[in-house]
Design a protein around this motif. Structure first.
Motif, PDB file in Angstrom:
ATOM      1  N   ILE A  52       0.825  -1.211   0.000  1.00 23.87           N
ATOM      2  CA  ILE A  52       0.000   0.000   0.000  1.00 23.87           C
ATOM      3  C   ILE A  52       0.862   1.264   0.000  1.00 23.87           C
ATOM      4  O   ILE A  52       0.549   2.230  -0.701  1.00 23.87           O
ATOM      5  CB  ILE A  52      -0.954  -0.012   1.207  1.00 23.87           C
ATOM      6  N   THR A  53       1.948   1.278   0.750  1.00 23.42           N
ATOM      7  CA  THR A  53       2.780   2.484   0.798  1.00 23.42           C
ATOM      8  C   THR A  53       3.415   2.768  -0.563  1.00 23.42           C
ATOM      9  O   THR A  53       3.539   3.935  -0.957  1.00 23.42           O
ATOM     10  CB  THR A  53       3.888   2.351   1.853  1.00 23.42           C
ATOM     11  N   LEU A  54       3.788   1.712  -1.280  1.00 24.45           N
ATOM     12  CA  LEU A  54       4.336   1.932  -2.621  1.00 24.45           C
ATOM     13  C   LEU A  54       3.278   2.478  -3.567  1.00 24.45           C
ATOM     14  O   LEU A  54       3.567   3.310  -4.432  1.00 24.45           O
ATOM     15  CB  LEU A  54       4.906   0.622  -3.183  1.00 24.45           C
ATOM     16  N   ILE A  55       2.048   2.010  -3.421  1.00 22.67           N
ATOM     17  CA  ILE A  55       0.963   2.511  -4.271  1.00 22.67           C
ATOM     18  C   ILE A  55       0.735   3.995  -4.007  1.00 22.67           C
ATOM     19  O   ILE A  55       0.585   4.789  -4.948  1.00 22.67           O
ATOM     20  CB  ILE A  55      -0.326   1.706  -4.025  1.00 22.67           C
ATOM     21  N   LEU A  56       0.711   4.371  -2.740  1.00 18.48           N
ATOM     22  CA  LEU A  56       0.535   5.793  -2.405  1.00 18.48           C
ATOM     23  C   LEU A  56       1.701   6.641  -2.920  1.00 18.48           C
ATOM     24  O   LEU A  56       1.499   7.751  -3.441  1.00 18.48           O
ATOM     25  CB  LEU A  56       0.386   5.966  -0.895  1.00 18.48           C
ATOM     26  N   THR A  57       2.913   6.128  -2.796  1.00 18.11           N
ATOM     27  CA  THR A  57       4.086   6.841  -3.295  1.00 18.11           C
ATOM     28  C   THR A  57       3.998   7.029  -4.802  1.00 18.11           C
ATOM     29  O   THR A  57       4.269   8.124  -5.323  1.00 18.11           O
ATOM     30  CB  THR A  57       5.378   6.087  -2.940  1.00 18.11           C
ATOM     31  N   ALA A  58       3.601   5.987  -5.519  1.00 19.80           N
ATOM     32  CA  ALA A  58       3.467   6.090  -6.976  1.00 19.80           C
ATOM     33  C   ALA A  58       2.398   7.108  -7.352  1.00 19.80           C
ATOM     34  O   ALA A  58       2.590   7.913  -8.280  1.00 19.80           O
ATOM     35  CB  ALA A  58       3.134   4.723  -7.567  1.00 19.80           C
ATOM     36  N   ALA A  59       1.277   7.099  -6.628  1.00 19.95           N
ATOM     37  CA  ALA A  59       0.201   8.049  -6.925  1.00 19.95           C
ATOM     38  C   ALA A  59       0.654   9.490  -6.711  1.00 19.95           C
ATOM     39  O   ALA A  59       0.374  10.373  -7.538  1.00 19.95           O
ATOM     40  CB  ALA A  59      -1.019   7.740  -6.062  1.00 19.95           C
ATOM     41  N   VAL A  60       1.370   9.727  -5.627  1.00 16.55           N
ATOM     42  CA  VAL A  60       1.866  11.085  -5.348  1.00 16.55           C
ATOM     43  C   VAL A  60       2.870  11.518  -6.420  1.00 16.55           C
ATOM     44  O   VAL A  60       2.839  12.659  -6.900  1.00 16.55           O
ATOM     45  CB  VAL A  60       2.498  11.151  -3.938  1.00 16.55           C
ATOM     46  N   LEU A  61       3.753  10.606  -6.809  1.00 15.52           N
ATOM     47  CA  LEU A  61       4.736  10.946  -7.836  1.00 15.52           C
ATOM     48  C   LEU A  61       4.073  11.247  -9.175  1.00 15.52           C
ATOM     49  O   LEU A  61       4.461  12.198  -9.869  1.00 15.52           O
ATOM     50  CB  LEU A  61       5.763   9.820  -7.985  1.00 15.52           C
ATOM     51  N   TRP A  62       3.088  10.429  -9.566  1.00 18.86           N
ATOM     52  CA  TRP A  62       2.393  10.694 -10.829  1.00 18.86           C
ATOM     53  C   TRP A  62       1.654  12.028 -10.780  1.00 18.86           C
ATOM     54  O   TRP A  62       1.682  12.797 -11.757  1.00 18.86           O
ATOM     55  CB  TRP A  62       1.415   9.567 -11.167  1.00 18.86           C
ATOM     56  N   ALA A  63       0.997  12.333  -9.653  1.00 17.83           N
ATOM     57  CA  ALA A  63       0.290  13.609  -9.530  1.00 17.83           C
ATOM     58  C   ALA A  63       1.270  14.776  -9.604  1.00 17.83           C
ATOM     59  O   ALA A  63       1.003  15.803 -10.258  1.00 17.83           O
ATOM     60  CB  ALA A  63      -0.492  13.650  -8.220  1.00 17.83           C
ATOM     61  N   THR A  64       2.408  14.612  -8.976  1.00 13.64           N
ATOM     62  CA  THR A  64       3.430  15.667  -9.016  1.00 13.64           C
ATOM     63  C   THR A  64       3.973  15.839 -10.429  1.00 13.64           C
ATOM     64  O   THR A  64       4.159  16.976 -10.900  1.00 13.64           O
ATOM     65  CB  THR A  64       4.584  15.330  -8.046  1.00 13.64           C
ATOM     66  N   ALA A  65       4.229  14.735 -11.118  1.00 15.05           N
ATOM     67  CA  ALA A  65       4.745  14.816 -12.491  1.00 15.05           C
ATOM     68  C   ALA A  65       3.745  15.506 -13.409  1.00 15.05           C
ATOM     69  O   ALA A  65       4.122  16.351 -14.240  1.00 15.05           O
ATOM     70  CB  ALA A  65       5.072  13.420 -13.014  1.00 15.05           C
ATOM     71  N   ILE A  66       2.475  15.181 -13.271  1.00 20.29           N
ATOM     72  CA  ILE A  66       1.445  15.823 -14.107  1.00 20.29           C
ATOM     73  C   ILE A  66       1.335  17.306 -13.783  1.00 20.29           C
ATOM     74  O   ILE A  66       1.255  18.151 -14.690  1.00 20.29           O
ATOM     75  CB  ILE A  66       0.092  15.109 -13.910  1.00 20.29           C
ATOM     76  N   THR A  67       1.377  17.634 -12.493  1.00 22.61           N
ATOM     77  CA  THR A  67       1.306  19.045 -12.088  1.00 22.61           C
ATOM     78  C   THR A  67       2.496  19.829 -12.634  1.00 22.61           C
ATOM     79  O   THR A  67       2.336  20.946 -13.158  1.00 22.61           O
ATOM     80  CB  THR A  67       1.262  19.162 -10.553  1.00 22.61           C
ATOM     81  N   LEU A  68       3.691  19.263 -12.523  1.00 24.89           N
ATOM     82  CA  LEU A  68       4.877  19.955 -13.039  1.00 24.89           C
ATOM     83  C   LEU A  68       4.809  20.079 -14.560  1.00 24.89           C
ATOM     84  O   LEU A  68       5.260  21.086 -15.129  1.00 24.89           O
ATOM     85  CB  LEU A  68       6.148  19.203 -12.624  1.00 24.89           C
ATOM     86  N   GLY A  69       4.237  19.084 -15.224  1.00 25.34           N
ATOM     87  CA  GLY A  69       4.073  19.178 -16.671  1.00 25.34           C
ATOM     88  C   GLY A  69       3.097  20.272 -17.064  1.00 25.34           C
ATOM     89  O   GLY A  69       3.320  20.997 -18.047  1.00 25.34           O
ATOM     90  N   ILE A  70       2.017  20.416 -16.300  1.00 20.98           N
ATOM     91  CA  ILE A  70       1.039  21.478 -16.576  1.00 20.98           C
ATOM     92  C   ILE A  70       1.674  22.844 -16.370  1.00 20.98           C
ATOM     93  O   ILE A  70       1.389  23.795 -17.107  1.00 20.98           O
ATOM     94  CB  ILE A  70      -0.210  21.297 -15.682  1.00 20.98           C
ATOM     95  N   LEU A  71       2.549  22.944 -15.379  1.00 20.34           N
ATOM     96  CA  LEU A  71       3.232  24.210 -15.110  1.00 20.34           C
ATOM     97  C   LEU A  71       4.408  24.453 -16.058  1.00 20.34           C
ATOM     98  O   LEU A  71       5.119  25.444 -15.891  1.00 20.34           O
ATOM     99  CB  LEU A  71       3.730  24.242 -13.657  1.00 20.34           C
ATOM    100  N   THR A  72       4.590  23.584 -17.017  1.00 21.51           N
ATOM    101  CA  THR A  72       5.653  23.629 -18.036  1.00 21.51           C
ATOM    102  C   THR A  72       7.062  23.629 -17.435  1.00 21.51           C
ATOM    103  O   THR A  72       7.981  24.240 -17.971  1.00 21.51           O
ATOM    104  CB  THR A  72       5.489  24.825 -18.996  1.00 21.51           C
ATOM    105  N   TRP A  73       7.232  22.924 -16.345  1.00 18.40           N
ATOM    106  CA  TRP A  73       8.560  22.687 -15.791  1.00 18.40           C
ATOM    107  C   TRP A  73       8.975  21.301 -16.269  1.00 18.40           C
ATOM    108  O   TRP A  73       8.830  20.304 -15.573  1.00 18.40           O
ATOM    109  CB  TRP A  73       8.540  22.743 -14.266  1.00 18.40           C
TER     110      TRP A  73
END
Length: 93
Positions: free
Chosen positions: A44-65
């Motif tokens: 479960i902790t790995l699943i949560l970590t993956a979800a947070v990382l994917w959300a962060t990657a998408i957010t940074l992509g939207i911000l064009t970083w």
């Protein structure tokens, strides 16, 4: 060396043990551990970590970083792969 009487008594004890608890005797002869294996839990902790990382990657992509987004996405892929491998191992057990 055991005497005949001792050998006979030992053989009788062994037969009695086989009748009383054949599973125990089979584990002893098979060399398997007497302690039952721990139940493997789903990561479960790995699943949560993956979800947070994917959300962060998408957010940074939207911000064009792009550079931080690409690095975060690479980390997310690594963690997601670990989740898949661990889930596969847990389902086999």
């Amino acid at each position: 060396m055991l005497s005949r009487e001792d050998s006979r008594r030992l053989a009788e004890l062994e037969r009695q043990l086989w009748r009383d608890d054949p599973e125990f005797c089979a584990r002893l002869e098979g060399g398997q551990p007497l302690v039952p294996p721990r139940r493997k839990r789903f990561p479960i902790t790995l699943i949560l970590t993956a979800a947070v990382l994917w959300a962060t990657a998408i957010t940074l992509g939207i911000l064009t970083w792009w550079s931080p987004a690409a690095i975060t996405a690479a980390c997310a892929v690594t963690v997601s792969t670990a989740v898949c491998l661990r889930a596969r191992r847990v389902s086999k057990a």
